[in-house]
Design a protein around this motif. Structure first.
Motif, PDB file in Angstrom:
ATOM      1  N   LEU A  19       0.795  -1.381  -0.114  1.00 18.26           N
ATOM      2  CA  LEU A  19      -0.087   0.000  -0.266  1.00 18.26           C
ATOM      3  C   LEU A  19       1.083   1.036  -0.094  1.00 18.26           C
ATOM      4  CD1 LEU A  19      -2.888  -0.876   2.524  1.00 18.26           C
ATOM      5  CD2 LEU A  19      -3.083  -0.749   0.005  1.00 18.26           C
ATOM      6  N   VAL A  20       1.870   1.364   0.601  1.00 19.08           N
ATOM      7  CA  VAL A  20       2.636   2.504   0.891  1.00 19.08           C
ATOM      8  C   VAL A  20       3.489   2.786  -0.414  1.00 19.08           C
ATOM      9  CG1 VAL A  20       5.056   3.215   1.681  1.00 19.08           C
ATOM     10  CG2 VAL A  20       3.264   2.331   3.263  1.00 19.08           C
ATOM     11  N   ALA A  21       3.911   1.656  -1.076  1.00 18.76           N
ATOM     12  CA  ALA A  21       4.515   1.572  -2.479  1.00 18.76           C
ATOM     13  C   ALA A  21       3.544   2.490  -3.568  1.00 18.76           C
ATOM     14  CB  ALA A  21       4.862   0.273  -2.945  1.00 18.76           C
ATOM     15  N   ALA A  22       2.243   1.719  -3.483  1.00 20.01           N
ATOM     16  CA  ALA A  22       1.193   2.216  -4.424  1.00 20.01           C
ATOM     17  C   ALA A  22       0.996   3.536  -3.922  1.00 20.01           C
ATOM     18  CB  ALA A  22      -0.160   1.520  -4.189  1.00 20.01           C
ATOM     19  N   GLY A  23       1.041   4.006  -2.781  1.00 21.06           N
ATOM     20  CA  GLY A  23       0.890   5.559  -2.866  1.00 21.06           C
ATOM     21  C   GLY A  23       1.735   6.299  -3.252  1.00 21.06           C
ATOM     22  N   VAL A  24       3.075   5.829  -3.002  1.00 18.52           N
ATOM     23  CA  VAL A  24       4.237   6.501  -3.538  1.00 18.52           C
ATOM     24  C   VAL A  24       4.238   6.710  -5.289  1.00 18.52           C
ATOM     25  CG1 VAL A  24       6.670   6.537  -3.777  1.00 18.52           C
ATOM     26  CG2 VAL A  24       5.533   6.322  -1.414  1.00 18.52           C
TER      27      VAL A  24
END
Length: 110
Positions: free
Chosen positions: A18-23
């Protein structure tokens, strides 16, 4: 114990995804902002242009007021609190009396 580690690894994997998708979304948005051409400002009104002055026209005077002219046909609204004479005649106020905390002290005369 092994089940707790597996659950922890799965939760960490989901969180990192999820963090990677947000970035990635933020990076794409910033790239789209930088890639677009700069916005041009729209002018609200046309620039003033010199035009020939028009000949002065005769201005008509406003219509004169006449006594006894037309009046509104709707009846005037009734007061919420009738005057003392009307109350003596039996008229009841539409609104209840104001509570004591909402009543202001009388204004002192100078």
């Amino acid at each position: 114990m092994a089940a707790d580690r597996t659950r922890l690894r799965r939760d960490i994997l989901i969180a990192s995804t999820l963090v990677a998708a947000g970035v990635a979304i933020a990076a794409l948005a910033l790239h789209a902002i930088n890639a677009s051409s700069p916005q041009e400002l729209a002018q609200a009104t046309q620039p003033l242009q010199s035009s020939p002055t028009p000949e002065p026209q005769k201005t008509t005077a406003p219509a004169e007021s006449k006594p006894g002219g037309e009046r509104p046909t709707t009846p005037a609204p009734q007061p919420a609190r009738p005057d003392d004479e009307a109350q003596k005649a039996g008229a009841k106020p539409v609104l209840p009396p104001a509570p004591a905390e909402k009543t202001a002290p009388p204004i002192e005369k100078k």
